[in-house]
Design an enzyme around this catalytic site. Sequence first.
Site, PDB file in Angstrom:
ATOM      1  N   THR A 110       4.985  -4.236  13.417  1.00 20.82           N
ATOM      2  CA  THR A 110       4.275  -3.537  12.329  1.00 20.82           C
ATOM      3  C   THR A 110       2.859  -4.119  12.253  1.00 20.82           C
ATOM      4  O   THR A 110       1.966  -3.659  12.948  1.00 20.82           O
ATOM      5  CB  THR A 110       5.028  -3.671  10.979  1.00 20.82           C
ATOM      6  OG1 THR A 110       5.336  -5.039  10.733  1.00 20.82           O
ATOM      7  CG2 THR A 110       6.315  -2.876  11.012  1.00 20.82           C
TER       8      THR A 110
ATOM      9  N   LYS B  83      10.096  -9.568  15.668  1.00 22.82           N
ATOM     10  CA  LYS B  83       8.872  -9.104  15.030  1.00 22.82           C
ATOM     11  C   LYS B  83       8.827  -9.682  13.636  1.00 22.82           C
ATOM     12  O   LYS B  83       9.857 -10.097  13.088  1.00 22.82           O
ATOM     13  CB  LYS B  83       8.767  -7.585  14.966  1.00 22.82           C
ATOM     14  CG  LYS B  83       9.766  -6.879  14.067  1.00 22.82           C
ATOM     15  CD  LYS B  83       9.525  -6.845  12.577  1.00 22.82           C
ATOM     16  CE  LYS B  83       8.187  -6.284  12.186  1.00 22.82           C
ATOM     17  NZ  LYS B  83       8.150  -6.162  10.655  1.00 22.82           N
TER      18      LYS B  83
ATOM     19  N   THR C 137       9.625  -9.164   6.640  1.00 23.71           N
ATOM     20  CA  THR C 137      10.633  -8.489   7.439  1.00 23.71           C
ATOM     21  C   THR C 137      10.610  -9.104   8.815  1.00 23.71           C
ATOM     22  O   THR C 137       9.610  -9.051   9.517  1.00 23.71           O
ATOM     23  CB  THR C 137      10.440  -6.981   7.519  1.00 23.71           C
ATOM     24  OG1 THR C 137      10.655  -6.469   6.224  1.00 23.71           O
ATOM     25  CG2 THR C 137      11.445  -6.344   8.474  1.00 23.71           C
TER      26      THR C 137
ATOM     27  N   GLU D 105       0.506 -12.816   9.757  1.00 20.80           N
ATOM     28  CA  GLU D 105      -0.662 -12.100   9.236  1.00 20.80           C
ATOM     29  C   GLU D 105      -1.795 -13.057   8.887  1.00 20.80           C
ATOM     30  O   GLU D 105      -1.648 -13.911   8.024  1.00 20.80           O
ATOM     31  CB  GLU D 105      -0.273 -11.288   7.994  1.00 20.80           C
ATOM     32  CG  GLU D 105       0.596 -10.090   8.339  1.00 20.80           C
ATOM     33  CD  GLU D 105       1.219  -9.414   7.117  1.00 20.80           C
ATOM     34  OE1 GLU D 105       1.062  -9.933   6.007  1.00 20.80           O
ATOM     35  OE2 GLU D 105       1.864  -8.367   7.310  1.00 20.80           O
TER      36      GLU D 105
ATOM     37  N   ASN E 242      -2.967  -7.454   3.547  1.00 22.28           N
ATOM     38  CA  ASN E 242      -1.946  -7.066   2.574  1.00 22.28           C
ATOM     39  C   ASN E 242      -2.477  -6.300   1.385  1.00 22.28           C
ATOM     40  O   ASN E 242      -1.710  -5.638   0.680  1.00 22.28           O
ATOM     41  CB  ASN E 242      -1.144  -8.283   2.143  1.00 22.28           C
ATOM     42  CG  ASN E 242      -0.173  -8.676   3.232  1.00 22.28           C
ATOM     43  OD1 ASN E 242       0.709  -7.910   3.577  1.00 22.28           O
ATOM     44  ND2 ASN E 242      -0.399  -9.849   3.824  1.00 22.28           N
TER      45      ASN E 242
END
Lengths: 400, 400
Positions: free
Chosen positions: B146, B172, B187, B272, B395
């Site tokens: 993602t 992932k 996730t 991230e 985010n």
Amino acid sequence: MTFLVPGFEGSAVESGIRYRGRLDLGLIASAVPAALAGVFTRNEVKAAPVLVGIERLHKGRPYARAIVVNSGNANACTGPEGIAHVHEIHGLAAKEMGINPEEIMSSSTGVIGEPLPMDRIRRAMPALVAGLSDNALDCVADAILTTDTVRKTAIRHLDICGIDITIAGMAKGAGMIGPNMGLPRATMLSFILSDAVVDPAWWQVIVEEAVSDSFNQIIIDGDTSTNDTLLALANGLAGNPIINGNRHGQLFKAVLEDLFQDLAHQLVRGGEGVTKCVTIRVEGARNRDEADKIARTVAKSPLVKTAFFGEDPNWGRILAAAGRAGFPMDQRLIELAFNDVTIVKGGIGVGKEAEEQAKEAMAAEEFSVTLDLGLGKARAQVLASDLSGDYVRINADYRS
Amino acid sequence: MTFLVPGFEGSAVESGIRYRGRLDLGLIASAVPAALAGVFTRNEVKAAPVLVGIERLHKGRPYARAIVVNSGNANACTGPEGIAHVHEIHGLAAKEMGINPEEIMSSSTGVIGEPLPMDRIRRAMPALVAGLSDNALDCVADAILTTDTVRKTAIRHLDICGIDITIAGMAKGAGMIGPNMGLPRATMLSFILSDAVVDPAWWQVIVEEAVSDSFNQIIIDGDTSTNDTLLALANGLAGNPIINGNRHGQLFKAVLEDLFQDLAHQLVRGGEGVTKCVTIRVEGARNRDEADKIARTVAKSPLVKTAFFGEDPNWGRILAAAGRAGFPMDQRLIELAFNDVTIVKGGIGVGKEAEEQAKEAMAAEEFSVTLDLGLGKARAQVLASDLSGDYVRINADYRS
């Protein structure tokens, strides 16, 4: 707003503790000994002035004449030398003021782990005391600021038996904010001054109670400081009939809570990089502790906070944060609203229109999120900030 | 690295679930029924495929032939419709593959609260199945991404009684990472494939154990997802003597843990906005739970994470975070080191020189922080990221 409290004077100087051209050393003095209440960080790592302050309150000396406070250096993790510095500061101020060192309290805020530059404090003390003036309490409110961008003060008046009583407070704290204070959580400092006549034992009790429904319910980053301190002085100069649990106590407490909530709100609004001030309510919980812990987990979630910053009503992140708080729940019962716009019912989204309305609500600087678990009747709320790029910038650069 | 596992094929297509021009639907298939182990998020709010997966494992069907996975949509908080979609996907794949729907598992990752675009999935299924190839497992590893920027795969070989056994994994997860998986935290999705012959009951046990010392010990933002899933398939085609707790189990488990730790490390490195990958060790605790909770509190502290990003050895923030973890400690006993540079002894700073060395250590992408509480012999460690402005940007923009 004129920040005046009968019988109290303030003074602040640029002592050069850390920065040039900035007030960094403040003094509050009462004309007469004042009833003292204090609450301090519950962090296991406590700054030297916190350790000394707790010890003094435990010894049962609930009176004080003065508070010395510095910014730029937390005097935390400084060992026995740090403790000795606190005592030296008390002695220096006492000598200059002609009072007893035991009548002085102190607080520090700033960088952790560096010794206080005592030479600068020693040099500044005479001017600090000489500068005391009833008009200069505002300057103390400036001297305690660190990464705060604006001064935080509030003042209330109440009438008891025809006598006007003043309660005023100042506060600082923009980061490391997740207060958890008791007698023994941001560096948050707050000094509360009143001319009321109060019962000293009752004073400590209501100050603690008022803190738990105000300062302890705000979360910026959820980091609890080593230095959080609230000191409240009531010097009795108003001459009112003594206030205690039986007489006028409820009214006084209500005003005190309102004042604390005002200051707590100012802390969140002025938090590091804060663009949103969000009331997070959890309702329908089985008990208050559960409601409170879930509200705090949501308030601390980086994904929820960044969604607030992005004005994205990303309710999935809120549900996911609530779901990891450690309490059993039934996702099929969950309702969620932004202000009065319900966007989740029965655990699933209501639809795009509601989300658009929620997004509009989030455009404001202040809004609320209400999460109903559908499990019971208990509720709790916290006041939270968003998480912005500026927060990161401020805290990645803070020390260097 | 060639990502090949005997008896396993992969396929991935662009079904248009959320984005154009991007693989978003993947399929893993085993030539024969494979022993299945699974661990899922402990979040109280669970996605539909997680609920269905847990139910299936509880029913005691520890075999599977295929895994269908989509990115772009989490199928979480989607109610009974979401559950029905999972079953429909299983049915569609089973029909196309000519197998039983009960032999299929599935996972989803992406936005919470929106219904899966089933029309697109239905349309894509024939091509997805037709595309199965032993060379295309890599493509599945791409389809599950993602906000991840790079593919995460790892492969190991071991020899048991002269037979070469392959264990490979893909993963992932770049945000919402604070895995806490069990049979019932990012996730995080991971699929582990092996041709080993394993005892199915033992397979579930060692997979759970290996997860607890790898994926469950990483923290990016500390947000636990509704969708975390690890599925492990062992199809037995290597023909080795069966592996269980008594035979070759320790060796196999060691290799599995090494593989999991490799993938977990890749998740943090690829998190991230992550610029630093920090091992946070807590030693000298009274018990393992205390050590683990303190390490997690430090790893989640926004002030600690921003200091990592700023390459500032701001040890005061680390001590303050440890101090609010909820365990009694004696600050006078605390030692802290960055790599092998001790910068705090007896709760106070060692000095500027040590701090300069610590700052140099922090310039690397990977370093360690070791906090010794001096209270006991227990220890724990987590692998944590920093908190950068990019994390906030990603985010705050993720959904809109």
